[in-house]
Scaffold this active site. Sequence first.
Site, PDB file in Angstrom:
ATOM      1  N   LYS A 172       1.037  -1.098   0.347  1.00  0.00           N
ATOM      2  CA  LYS A 172      -0.094   0.163  -0.217  1.00  0.00           C
ATOM      3  C   LYS A 172       0.644   1.236  -0.115  1.00  0.00           C
ATOM      4  CE  LYS A 172      -3.881   1.679   2.780  1.00  0.00           C
ATOM      5  NZ  LYS A 172      -5.111   2.066   3.741  1.00  0.00           N
ATOM      6  N   SER A 185      -9.207   2.161   3.133  1.00  0.00           N
ATOM      7  CA  SER A 185      -9.276   2.567   1.980  1.00  0.00           C
ATOM      8  C   SER A 185      -7.919   1.593   0.940  1.00  0.00           C
ATOM      9  CB  SER A 185      -8.072   3.745   2.779  1.00  0.00           C
ATOM     10  OG  SER A 185      -7.274   3.160   3.932  1.00  0.00           O
ATOM     11  N   SER A 194      -9.962  -0.358   6.953  1.00  0.00           N
ATOM     12  CA  SER A 194      -9.249  -0.137   5.872  1.00  0.00           C
ATOM     13  C   SER A 194      -8.807  -1.566   5.007  1.00  0.00           C
ATOM     14  CB  SER A 194      -8.717   0.933   5.872  1.00  0.00           C
ATOM     15  OG  SER A 194      -8.951   2.074   5.636  1.00  0.00           O
TER      16      SER A 194
HETATM   17  N1  GLN Z   1     -13.621   4.188   6.395  1.00  0.00           N
HETATM   18  C1  GLN Z   1     -12.486   4.228   7.454  1.00  0.00           C
HETATM   19  C2  GLN Z   1     -11.989   5.879   7.349  1.00  0.00           C
HETATM   20  O1  GLN Z   1     -12.233   6.130   7.176  1.00  0.00           O
HETATM   21  C3  GLN Z   1     -11.455   3.612   7.926  1.00  0.00           C
HETATM   22  C4  GLN Z   1     -10.055   4.187   7.434  1.00  0.00           C
HETATM   23  C5  GLN Z   1      -9.010   2.940   7.795  1.00  0.00           C
HETATM   24  O2  GLN Z   1      -9.000   1.936   7.797  1.00  0.00           O
HETATM   25  N2  GLN Z   1      -7.910   3.361   7.006  1.00  0.00           N
HETATM   26  O3  GLN Z   1     -11.433   6.646   8.628  1.00  0.00           O
END
Ligand code: GLN
Length: 475
Positions: free
Chosen positions: A77, A152, A176
Amino acid sequence: MPTNPTIISLLSSYANKTSSAVEVVSDYLKQIQEKNGELNAVLSTREEAIDEAGAIDEARASGKEMGPLAGIPILIKDNILVRGQKACGGSQILENYIAAYSATVVERLVAAGAIILGRTNMDEFAMGSSTESSHFGPTKNPVDPTRVPGGSSGGSAAAVAAGFAPVALGSDTGGSIRQPASLCGIVGLKPTYGRVSRFGLMSLSSSLDVIGPMTNTVEDAELVMSVIEGSDVKDATSHALLRLEKAKTDSDTMKGKRIGVPREYFIDGMDAEVRARVEESIDRLREQGAIFKEISLPMTKYALETYYVIMPAEASSNLARYDGVRYGFSATGADLTETYSMTRGEGFGAEVKRRILVGNFTLSAGYSDAYYHKALKVRRLIADDFAKAFKDVDVIVGPTSPSVAWKIGEKFNDPIAMYLSDIYTVSANLAGIPGLSVPCGLAHGLPVGLQILGPHFGERELYRVGNIMERPLKK
Ligand code: GLN
């Protein structure tokens, strides 16, 4: 090469000399070249990967002892540093940033013989659930390219689902890893907080962030974890571990296992077909001897509000370092203050700015007791809910996401709708416990994930339940 080989099958093809690392790496690079144009899952590949694969093949041929992931390609990532490679966190503000050192996880993977293939797309600074907020454009879901892959870590999930690599690393602050795994039909593990070093991961919300594997099978995730987990002097929150005995893929049973199903996880807004797939999974585990118990996690109703106070508060503080002086993009203003504000104004996207504003507000004098400190107290109660539940059950199961992958653009301009999609994932981060998402069938023709939650450092139980979910259904 089959379209989506597992790590385990690649390792055995190396061992019995039916394929070489050079062939495998070249095949994956070819797949990426052919199909990534449409999906935008991979941001860049490393040409050195083929030479590194050649070195692994030579070492193997000369009889050297090989690491546990020798010759296995892996995608990383964009918020995890690989020395000498771009690392942008999906943001314009780090557009041309080159990592000066490697993350501990990357060093461990390379020491185990893994080959870093390239980097994957993500929501800007990992804020989002759809990978649409990336400065590099949205990633598409390989199952249906008109839909989001989740986020994400959507680039990592889409890449594994599309057969661009047998494994990719993701990071999970509020879901995410698990949510995109669920939406793309692959396996994703959010380890216990502290089980994997965060050194070299761009800090988003330091008390919630954790790195984990995204793979085709639970067994592969377990293998990658055995390489990346464990204490690290460079991350004071990392834990020393006793090596876990490997979960048995074929003979573990669920006899006597107590599995909790939280009442609060089957809510009105949930897709009926998603619910049906989760209930069928429960029936399957019951047939294997598991004992189901309805449990209650009453604080679930406050989880999103708590997360969306704590996470922006920590993020606003962590992101203060992107000031145009030390890293990446810089706009030139008339004086230092204007340089800061122009750099941050132009360099950050809308969602990142929204969270910086929210975070600064909830931390500010006069408001921090009402928001940030209150959220910390509720966080404790959420953790207590789980601690209490795990006195009665070994694991907890439920859906990973309330819906299947939605259409690109559907929620992008509606932050609240986007935040609501995190309802089942954020609690595990707030409590620090591990969560595994495994595919459990299709709804409306799209993948559904079953989330398995365990107590702190209870990953082995998650692997066991996950392995059972992957066994072919007996006719
Ligand atoms: N969707 C969640 C957010 O927007 C989780 C993001 C993540 O785990 N990096 O914060």
